[in-house]
Write an enzyme that holds these catalytic residues in place. Structure first.
Site, PDB file in Angstrom:
ATOM      1  N   ARG A  59       0.879  -1.385   0.082  1.00  0.00           N
ATOM      2  CA  ARG A  59       0.041  -0.119  -0.016  1.00  0.00           C
ATOM      3  C   ARG A  59       0.819   1.259   0.172  1.00  0.00           C
ATOM      4  O   ARG A  59       0.349   2.206  -0.443  1.00  0.00           O
ATOM      5  CB  ARG A  59      -1.024  -0.090   1.308  1.00  0.00           C
ATOM      6  CG  ARG A  59      -1.949  -0.940   0.946  1.00  0.00           C
ATOM      7  CD  ARG A  59      -2.987  -1.173   2.073  1.00  0.00           C
ATOM      8  NE  ARG A  59      -2.408  -1.546   3.357  1.00  0.00           N
ATOM      9  CZ  ARG A  59      -2.035  -2.951   3.573  1.00  0.00           C
ATOM     10  NH1 ARG A  59      -2.276  -3.845   2.704  1.00  0.00           N
ATOM     11  NH2 ARG A  59      -1.483  -3.335   4.649  1.00  0.00           N
ATOM     12  N   GLU A  96       3.860  -6.391  13.289  1.00  0.00           N
ATOM     13  CA  GLU A  96       2.842  -6.639  14.375  1.00  0.00           C
ATOM     14  C   GLU A  96       2.197  -7.891  14.212  1.00  0.00           C
ATOM     15  O   GLU A  96       1.872  -8.435  15.233  1.00  0.00           O
ATOM     16  CB  GLU A  96       1.631  -5.609  13.863  1.00  0.00           C
ATOM     17  CG  GLU A  96       0.609  -5.294  14.967  1.00  0.00           C
ATOM     18  CD  GLU A  96      -0.632  -4.583  14.616  1.00  0.00           C
ATOM     19  OE1 GLU A  96      -0.674  -4.106  13.355  1.00  0.00           O
ATOM     20  OE2 GLU A  96      -1.634  -4.418  15.323  1.00  0.00           O
TER      21      GLU A  96
HETATM   22  P1  AMP Z   1       4.308  -1.968  11.405  1.00  0.00           P
HETATM   23  O1  AMP Z   1       5.870  -2.792  11.003  1.00  0.00           O
HETATM   24  O2  AMP Z   1       3.957  -2.868  12.476  1.00  0.00           O
HETATM   25  O3  AMP Z   1       4.640  -0.629  11.878  1.00  0.00           O
HETATM   26  O4  AMP Z   1       3.446  -2.214  10.251  1.00  0.00           O
HETATM   27  C1  AMP Z   1       3.195  -1.428   9.449  1.00  0.00           C
HETATM   28  C2  AMP Z   1       2.996  -2.172   7.974  1.00  0.00           C
HETATM   29  O5  AMP Z   1       2.028  -3.322   8.038  1.00  0.00           O
HETATM   30  C3  AMP Z   1       2.579  -1.241   7.348  1.00  0.00           C
HETATM   31  O6  AMP Z   1       2.920  -1.395   5.950  1.00  0.00           O
HETATM   32  C4  AMP Z   1       0.910  -1.376   7.005  1.00  0.00           C
HETATM   33  O7  AMP Z   1       0.529  -1.456   5.784  1.00  0.00           O
HETATM   34  C5  AMP Z   1       0.584  -2.942   7.851  1.00  0.00           C
HETATM   35  N1  AMP Z   1      -0.163  -2.801   9.059  1.00  0.00           N
HETATM   36  C6  AMP Z   1       0.066  -3.118  10.206  1.00  0.00           C
HETATM   37  N2  AMP Z   1      -0.901  -2.973  11.152  1.00  0.00           N
HETATM   38  C7  AMP Z   1      -1.868  -2.796  10.416  1.00  0.00           C
HETATM   39  C8  AMP Z   1      -3.301  -2.525  10.555  1.00  0.00           C
HETATM   40  N3  AMP Z   1      -3.580  -2.537  11.693  1.00  0.00           N
HETATM   41  N4  AMP Z   1      -4.120  -2.078   9.702  1.00  0.00           N
HETATM   42  C9  AMP Z   1      -3.472  -2.192   8.188  1.00  0.00           C
HETATM   43  N5  AMP Z   1      -2.383  -2.087   8.022  1.00  0.00           N
HETATM   44  C10 AMP Z   1      -1.591  -2.679   9.037  1.00  0.00           C
END
Ligand code: AMP
Length: 172
Positions: A59, A96
């Site tokens: 995205r 995550e």
């Molecule tokens: P993080 O590395 O945990 O900051 O996760 C960020 C990446 O995972 C981004 O590329 C987001 O597109 C996706 N992502 C993580 N959590 C979510 C969420 N709750 N909703 C949508 N996309 C998420």
């Protein structure tokens, strides 16, 4: 921002139980919302001498490409493993939900390039931190990271204290 918030759909338990997925497809489907999002994302960066925009698969490609277009710059895709055809630099990190790797072509960034990183969601910050590392491994300087959505309760900011952050919508 309320008009943008109304275009973000919460999907509980996707892709795994316990995650509330922020679905930005209604936002990018709506021309006025998409235009407003890009205008707000680029606002702080018009006079920062940025030389390229990088975005994380998948995205981050949507928003990052449009931000690059708006700033009159090129776009660097940070891709999932095995997708790029030429020689790559890789970085692995925790998500995550799960583990991941991002790659960029070794000639995607010139030494001293000033890079704006763009993604849809800042969650735990692992993806953005790894992306900053990847840019720096290739000789670039991360000017800032810009996100449409920040999930503040996951404290992603704490991993990114070395970089200015710009988030349009923060959920606490
Ligand atoms: P993080 O590395 O945990 O900051 O996760 C960020 C990446 O995972 C981004 O590329 C987001 O597109 C996706 N992502 C993580 N959590 C979510 C969420 N709750 N909703 C949508 N996309 C998420």
């Amino acid at each position: 921002m309320d008009s943008l918030i109304s275009k973000i759909r919460d999907i509980p338990d996707f892709p795994i139980k316990g995650i509330i997925f922020k679905d930005i497809t209604p936002l990018v489907q709506d021309p006025a919302s998409l235009r407003l999002t890009i205008a707000e994302l680029v606002k702080p960066f018009k006079d920062q001498n940025i030389t390229a925009v990088a975005g994380m698969e998948a995205r981050g490609f949507i928003f990052g490409s449009l931000v690059a277009w708006e700033l009159g710059l090129g776009f660097i895709p940070l891709r999932k493993p095995g997708k790029l055809p030429y020689d790559v630099q890789s970085v692995s990190y925790d998500l995550e939900y799960g583990q991941a790797t991002l790659e960029a072509h070794i000639d995607a960034i010139n030494p001293g390039d000033k890079i704006l990183l763009v993604d849809d969601v800042l969650a735990t910050g692992g993806t953005a931190k790894a992306s900053c590392e990847l840019v720096e491994m290739l000789g670039g300087q991360v000017v800032a990271c810009a996100f449409v959505i920040e999930l503040a309760m996951l404290n992603g900011r704490e991993k990114l204290t070395d970089y200015p952050l710009h988030s349009l919508i923060t959920y606490s």
